[in-house]
Design a protein around this motif. Structure first.
Motif, PDB file in Angstrom:
ATOM      1  N   PRO A  44      33.123  35.216  69.087  1.00  0.00           N
ATOM      2  CA  PRO A  44      32.273  36.138  69.460  1.00  0.00           C
ATOM      3  C   PRO A  44      31.933  37.215  68.258  1.00  0.00           C
ATOM      4  O   PRO A  44      30.788  37.546  67.910  1.00  0.00           O
ATOM      5  N   ALA A  45      32.951  37.351  67.435  1.00  0.00           N
ATOM      6  CA  ALA A  45      32.805  38.315  66.234  1.00  0.00           C
ATOM      7  C   ALA A  45      31.746  37.417  65.220  1.00  0.00           C
ATOM      8  O   ALA A  45      30.654  38.202  64.816  1.00  0.00           O
ATOM      9  N   SER A  46      31.847  36.124  65.012  1.00  0.00           N
ATOM     10  CA  SER A  46      30.720  35.628  64.115  1.00  0.00           C
ATOM     11  C   SER A  46      29.450  35.669  64.763  1.00  0.00           C
ATOM     12  O   SER A  46      28.558  35.613  64.081  1.00  0.00           O
ATOM     13  N   ARG A  47      29.221  35.468  66.232  1.00  0.00           N
ATOM     14  CA  ARG A  47      27.888  35.418  66.796  1.00  0.00           C
ATOM     15  C   ARG A  47      27.436  36.883  66.574  1.00  0.00           C
ATOM     16  O   ARG A  47      26.149  36.784  66.219  1.00  0.00           O
ATOM     17  N   SER A  48      28.094  38.088  66.708  1.00  0.00           N
ATOM     18  CA  SER A  48      27.568  39.039  66.649  1.00  0.00           C
ATOM     19  C   SER A  48      27.120  39.569  65.138  1.00  0.00           C
ATOM     20  O   SER A  48      26.195  40.091  64.882  1.00  0.00           O
ATOM     21  N   TYR A  49      28.069  39.127  64.072  1.00  0.00           N
ATOM     22  CA  TYR A  49      27.590  39.383  62.736  1.00  0.00           C
ATOM     23  C   TYR A  49      26.237  38.627  62.381  1.00  0.00           C
ATOM     24  O   TYR A  49      25.558  39.091  61.711  1.00  0.00           O
ATOM     25  N   VAL A  50      26.226  37.169  62.996  1.00  0.00           N
ATOM     26  CA  VAL A  50      25.030  36.568  62.651  1.00  0.00           C
ATOM     27  C   VAL A  50      23.855  37.277  63.153  1.00  0.00           C
ATOM     28  O   VAL A  50      22.728  37.222  62.560  1.00  0.00           O
ATOM     29  N   ALA A  51      23.976  37.687  64.688  1.00  0.00           N
ATOM     30  CA  ALA A  51      22.872  38.154  65.307  1.00  0.00           C
ATOM     31  C   ALA A  51      22.467  39.489  64.482  1.00  0.00           C
ATOM     32  O   ALA A  51      21.013  39.734  64.338  1.00  0.00           O
ATOM     33  N   GLY A  52      23.422  40.283  63.666  1.00  0.00           N
ATOM     34  CA  GLY A  52      23.176  41.369  62.900  1.00  0.00           C
ATOM     35  C   GLY A  52      22.016  41.027  61.782  1.00  0.00           C
ATOM     36  O   GLY A  52      21.086  41.671  61.318  1.00  0.00           O
ATOM     37  N   LYS A  53      22.687  39.837  61.169  1.00  0.00           N
ATOM     38  CA  LYS A  53      21.886  39.493  59.813  1.00  0.00           C
ATOM     39  C   LYS A  53      20.230  39.075  60.439  1.00  0.00           C
ATOM     40  O   LYS A  53      19.359  39.239  59.434  1.00  0.00           O
ATOM     41  N   HIS A  54      20.124  38.421  61.422  1.00  0.00           N
ATOM     42  CA  HIS A  54      18.595  38.168  61.878  1.00  0.00           C
ATOM     43  C   HIS A  54      17.963  39.555  62.112  1.00  0.00           C
ATOM     44  O   HIS A  54      16.785  39.854  61.810  1.00  0.00           O
ATOM     45  N   ARG A  55      18.796  40.446  62.705  1.00  0.00           N
ATOM     46  CA  ARG A  55      17.922  41.793  62.957  1.00  0.00           C
ATOM     47  C   ARG A  55      17.700  42.381  61.671  1.00  0.00           C
ATOM     48  O   ARG A  55      16.592  42.834  61.449  1.00  0.00           O
ATOM     49  N   ASP A  56      18.477  42.336  60.599  1.00  0.00           N
ATOM     50  CA  ASP A  56      18.100  42.942  59.309  1.00  0.00           C
ATOM     51  C   ASP A  56      16.863  42.256  58.667  1.00  0.00           C
ATOM     52  O   ASP A  56      16.130  42.906  57.959  1.00  0.00           O
ATOM     53  N   CYS A  57      16.875  41.155  58.983  1.00  0.00           N
ATOM     54  CA  CYS A  57      15.889  40.222  58.421  1.00  0.00           C
ATOM     55  C   CYS A  57      14.387  40.686  58.969  1.00  0.00           C
ATOM     56  O   CYS A  57      13.624  41.151  58.093  1.00  0.00           O
ATOM     57  N   ALA A  58      14.404  40.987  60.252  1.00  0.00           N
ATOM     58  CA  ALA A  58      13.435  41.282  60.881  1.00  0.00           C
ATOM     59  C   ALA A  58      12.751  42.648  60.519  1.00  0.00           C
ATOM     60  O   ALA A  58      11.608  42.940  60.093  1.00  0.00           O
ATOM     61  N   GLU A  59      13.932  43.586  60.102  1.00  0.00           N
ATOM     62  CA  GLU A  59      13.716  44.844  59.651  1.00  0.00           C
ATOM     63  C   GLU A  59      12.762  45.018  58.361  1.00  0.00           C
ATOM     64  O   GLU A  59      11.989  45.801  58.374  1.00  0.00           O
ATOM     65  N   VAL A  60      13.268  44.059  57.534  1.00  0.00           N
ATOM     66  CA  VAL A  60      12.574  44.250  56.135  1.00  0.00           C
ATOM     67  C   VAL A  60      11.530  43.029  55.848  1.00  0.00           C
ATOM     68  O   VAL A  60      11.054  42.839  54.724  1.00  0.00           O
ATOM     69  N   GLY A  61      11.113  42.275  56.835  1.00  0.00           N
ATOM     70  CA  GLY A  61      10.202  41.304  56.651  1.00  0.00           C
ATOM     71  C   GLY A  61      10.504  40.007  56.161  1.00  0.00           C
ATOM     72  O   GLY A  61       9.707  39.136  55.619  1.00  0.00           O
ATOM     73  N   ILE A  62      11.750  39.676  56.187  1.00  0.00           N
ATOM     74  CA  ILE A  62      12.397  38.368  55.944  1.00  0.00           C
ATOM     75  C   ILE A  62      12.383  37.465  57.021  1.00  0.00           C
ATOM     76  O   ILE A  62      12.652  37.798  58.153  1.00  0.00           O
ATOM     77  N   GLU A  63      11.696  36.134  56.846  1.00  0.00           N
ATOM     78  CA  GLU A  63      11.884  35.108  58.048  1.00  0.00           C
ATOM     79  C   GLU A  63      13.332  34.718  58.187  1.00  0.00           C
ATOM     80  O   GLU A  63      13.989  34.658  57.347  1.00  0.00           O
ATOM     81  N   SER A  64      13.573  34.840  59.426  1.00  0.00           N
ATOM     82  CA  SER A  64      15.098  34.021  59.464  1.00  0.00           C
ATOM     83  C   SER A  64      15.066  32.611  60.656  1.00  0.00           C
ATOM     84  O   SER A  64      14.261  32.441  61.277  1.00  0.00           O
TER      85      SER A  64
END
Ligand SMILES: Nc1nc(=O)c2c([nH]1)NC[C@@H]1CN(c3ccc(C(=O)N[C@@H](CCC(=O)O)C(=O)O)cc3)C=[N+]21
Length: 294
Positions: A44-64
């Protein structure tokens, strides 16, 4: 006296704002940066970290690009997924989320990552460039947590040159590369790298102007250990059960009483974690700029 908070959320937000402009520039030049993540299993921790990384990408305009393999994946499956990420044109950088489930050789997998797409800076070639101190054109992506720690100290004007840094923990993603980074020309700190067999940890911490705790032992670092005015960065995180409410919560490596002695203190959560994620985005942007010859 109470310590100045090293606010990782606000600082990461400033970094992301700067990156967004560079990402726009890359897009006008025809290159959309894309971050891939490879997650194996259902921690679960890894899942939540990975989800966070995709959210960050969306925020700055990086495709993920997200690749998830089941816990039952074999090492051959993981190798195949890494090969696909190496050849995927839309993936300009990617990470293999650690830890991999038991039975996979992490170092062997990291070594299969194309060093030019290594968004974590953990490929042996890039760690080797960190050791060699190569800068400029051939500069390696830096491991994200060490880079985030230095970036945060610099943005708060905490002096580093000639200062004594005590790092607690010698792990691959934080302690070991952080020691290499702080002692580089240009940063010029003196580093004591401590670990579980260090004889007198309190004494090693007491001499430090900057303390970085990255072991995952809740409240290990005590107020009596801290030189008054030192900067303290709390990196390790442990999920603990709250005795009163029974709910899970996050606890750092630093005793809350340290705030009364330290000059600067990064909270946990809300400190180095968000900076780690911002530096991952920075590595992706740098690699894309490098590819365009910027
Ligand atoms: N290949 C790889 N690269 C990594 O960089 C990597 C990894 N594997 N495996 C696990 C660790 C851990 N890590 C964190 C990053 C951000 C937060 C973070 O943003 N934390 C929030 C809290 C998030 C929460 O609530 O769980 C905070 O500190 O405020 C935490 C942990 C990256 N890691």
């Amino acid at each position: 006296m109470t310590a100045i908070t090293l606010d990782g959320v606000a600082t990461a937000s400033a970094v992301k704002h700067e990156l967004a402009a560079r990402i726009e520039m890359l897009k006008t030049r025809g290159l959309t940066p894309g971050l891939g993540t490879l997650l194996v299993g259902d921690d679960p921790a890894s899942r939540s970290y990975v989800a966070g990384k995709h959210r960050d990408c969306a925020e700055v305009g990086i495709e993920s690009i997200r690749v998830d393999l089941p816990a039952s994946a074999t090492s051959a499956d993981v190798r195949a997924a890494i090969r696909d990420l190496n050849s995927a044109a839309e993936v300009t950088g990617y990470i293999v989320q650690l830890p991999l489930p038991a039975g996979h050789d992490e170092n062997a997998m990291l070594e299969l990552i194309d060093p030019d797409k290594d968004a974590d800076g953990l490929h042996p070639t890039n760690l080797g460039r960190l050791v060699l101190g190569i800068e400029g054109e051939l500069a390696s992506p830096l491991p994200c947590t060490p880079a985030g720690i230095v970036e945060m100290l610099q943005r708060y004007d905490v002096p580093i040159r000639g200062q004594h840094v005590t790092v607690i923990g010698r792990g691959l993603t934080v302690g070991r590369p952080l020691g290499l980074l702080f002692t580089r020309k240009g940063l010029d700190a003196t580093v004591t790298l401590t670990h579980s067999r260090t004889q007198d940890l309190a004494a090693e911490v007491r001499r430090a102007d900057i303390v970085v705790a990255a072991v995952g032992v809740p409240h290990l670092v005590k107020p009596e250990w801290i030189k008054p005015g030192a900067a303290v960065l709390d990196v390790g995180i442990t999920r603990v059960q709250d005795e009163e409410t029974g709910k899970g919560r996050l606890t750092g490596d630093v005793d809350p009483g340290v705030a009364a002695v330290a000059g600067h203190l990064s909270p946990n959560p809300g400190g180095v974690g968000p900076m780690t994620r911002a530096m991952l985005l920075a590595n992706v942007v740098k690699a894309a700029e490098h590819r365009l010859g910027a």
